[in-house]
Design an enzyme around this catalytic site. Structure first.
Site, PDB file in Angstrom:
ATOM      1  N   CYS A  73      41.703  -5.375  14.181  1.00 19.29           N
ATOM      2  CA  CYS A  73      42.365  -6.018  15.324  1.00 19.29           C
ATOM      3  C   CYS A  73      43.556  -6.782  14.775  1.00 19.29           C
ATOM      4  O   CYS A  73      43.392  -7.794  14.089  1.00 19.29           O
ATOM      5  CB  CYS A  73      41.412  -6.953  16.061  1.00 19.29           C
ATOM      6  N   ASN A  75      46.065  -8.578  16.215  1.00 17.59           N
ATOM      7  CA  ASN A  75      46.320  -9.930  16.705  1.00 17.59           C
ATOM      8  C   ASN A  75      45.299 -10.919  16.141  1.00 17.59           C
ATOM      9  O   ASN A  75      45.640 -12.045  15.771  1.00 17.59           O
ATOM     10  CB  ASN A  75      46.302  -9.950  18.234  1.00 17.59           C
ATOM     11  N   HIS A 160      43.040   5.723  17.807  1.00 15.09           N
ATOM     12  CA  HIS A 160      44.059   5.529  18.840  1.00 15.09           C
ATOM     13  C   HIS A 160      44.615   6.872  19.303  1.00 15.09           C
ATOM     14  O   HIS A 160      44.887   7.753  18.492  1.00 15.09           O
ATOM     15  CB  HIS A 160      45.221   4.687  18.312  1.00 15.09           C
ATOM     16  N   GLU A 209      41.770  -0.699  25.820  1.00 11.34           N
ATOM     17  CA  GLU A 209      41.081  -0.860  24.544  1.00 11.34           C
ATOM     18  C   GLU A 209      39.628  -0.419  24.629  1.00 11.34           C
ATOM     19  O   GLU A 209      38.921  -0.723  25.595  1.00 11.34           O
ATOM     20  CB  GLU A 209      41.139  -2.322  24.082  1.00 11.34           C
ATOM     21  N   CYS A 218      47.652  -5.454  22.211  1.00 12.72           N
ATOM     22  CA  CYS A 218      46.778  -4.784  21.236  1.00 12.72           C
ATOM     23  C   CYS A 218      47.614  -4.511  20.001  1.00 12.72           C
ATOM     24  O   CYS A 218      48.516  -3.661  20.033  1.00 12.72           O
ATOM     25  CB  CYS A 218      46.213  -3.482  21.817  1.00 12.72           C
ATOM     26  N   SER A 220      46.795  -3.291  16.855  1.00 15.58           N
ATOM     27  CA  SER A 220      46.637  -1.981  16.226  1.00 15.58           C
ATOM     28  C   SER A 220      47.177  -0.887  17.136  1.00 15.58           C
ATOM     29  O   SER A 220      47.711   0.126  16.663  1.00 15.58           O
ATOM     30  CB  SER A 220      45.174  -1.721  15.867  1.00 15.58           C
ATOM     31  N   GLY A 221      47.086  -1.100  18.465  1.00 13.52           N
ATOM     32  CA  GLY A 221      47.667  -0.137  19.401  1.00 13.52           C
ATOM     33  C   GLY A 221      49.176  -0.087  19.313  1.00 13.52           C
ATOM     34  O   GLY A 221      49.786   0.989  19.440  1.00 13.52           O
TER      35      GLY A 221
END
Length: 279
Positions: A73, A75, A160, A209, A218, A220-221
């Site tokens: 994650c 963030n 993803h 997510e 997000c 990693s997104g």
């Protein structure tokens, strides 16, 4: 009573408990109950800090609101690095996750005078790495839903899939997100990104997510969005990614590592009676 901290990166919010010095009985069910926005504190991800070893300053365990464990994650990584740096005075912190070690450094220039840049590791592009259910080209997946088709996929420590669309606002993400997350193509489910390319160095992104639903940001997104956009020739290897909660700057370095830069914030602190939540 156990102290906790509510933190967020661009509105992607976390309940953070510290088990580095005292073992805490946190089961998946208990984490999910605390993450519940009506009956608990409420968050996008529940974070448990554990002792760091062998070069890592801290181990960060991540659970989604349904209790499932997440590998990465972005963030949250920045948030936890800022906590450790506050304790130690260090400008660089290594956060360990089940997906690997993530070095984070403090930079000048954020809303409160600083930003945090996390090295999210290399983007993994093979179908086994995502993972997908069978061998295929991860640049073009045979997957579609109303208004979207032909995503690209990669792993940023978690799976993803990224759809590229002409008008993000025209999509009913709450209607199409759940089915895409659980599609049989993704044996471990997937985070589903929806990207509108605004310019070669600017993307607009929304993410459904895995285990959490729509979130304000997000990390990693955003990394996956830039990587997949660059692979498609839609952008260069560095871009601003605008999410509902604000902007991240993402860079896909020549060595394959993906850097994510953004702010962190503490919303409030409090204490929890863990026995009030199911074990």
């Amino acid at each position: 009573m156990v102290p906790f901290r509510k933190m967020h990166g661009l509105g992607n919010d976390f309940v953070v408990l510290d088990a580095r010095r005292t073992d805490l009985p946190i089961s998946p069910a208990r984490a999910a109950s605390i993450a519940d926005r009506r009956f608990g504190v409420g968050c996008d991800q529940f974070i448990l800090l554990e002792p760091g070893t062998d070069g890592a300053d801290v181990f960060m365990r991540i659970r989604n609101p349904d209790g499932s464990e997440a590998g990465a994650c972005g963030n949250a990584t920045r948030c936890i690095a800022s906590l450790v740096a506050e304790e130690t005075g260090a400008g660089r912190v290594v956060v360990r996750t089940i997906a690997g070690d993530l070095p984070v450094e403090r930079l000048p220039g954020g809303p409160k005078g600083e930003l945090w840049r996390a090295d999210m590791g290399p983007a993994r592009l093979g179908w086994q790495d995502v993972p997908l259910a069978r061998a295929m080209d991860t640049l073009h997946l045979p997957l579609a839903a109303p208004g979207v088709a032909d995503p690209a996929a990669c792993s940023m420590g978690n799976p993803h899939a990224t759809f590229f669309v002409p008008d993000l606002a025209a999509l009913d993400l709450g209607a199409i997100g759940p089915a895409l997350e659980h599609d049989a193509l993704f044996p471990q489910r997937a985070n589903i990104g929806f990207v509108q390319v605004l310019a070669p160095d600017h993307l607009r992104l929304a993410v459904w997510e895995r285990g959490a639903g729509l979130t304000l940001a997000c990390g990693s997104g955003a990394c996956a969005a830039l990587v997949n956009a660059a692979r498609r020739g839609l952008t260069g290897r560095r871009a601003t990614v605008t999410l509902p909660g604000g902007d991240l700057v993402i860079e896909w370095r020549g060595d394959g590592h993906v850097l994510m830069t953004g702010p962190v914030a503490t919303a409030f602190t409090g204490s929890l009676d863990l026995q009030a939540y199911p074990s």
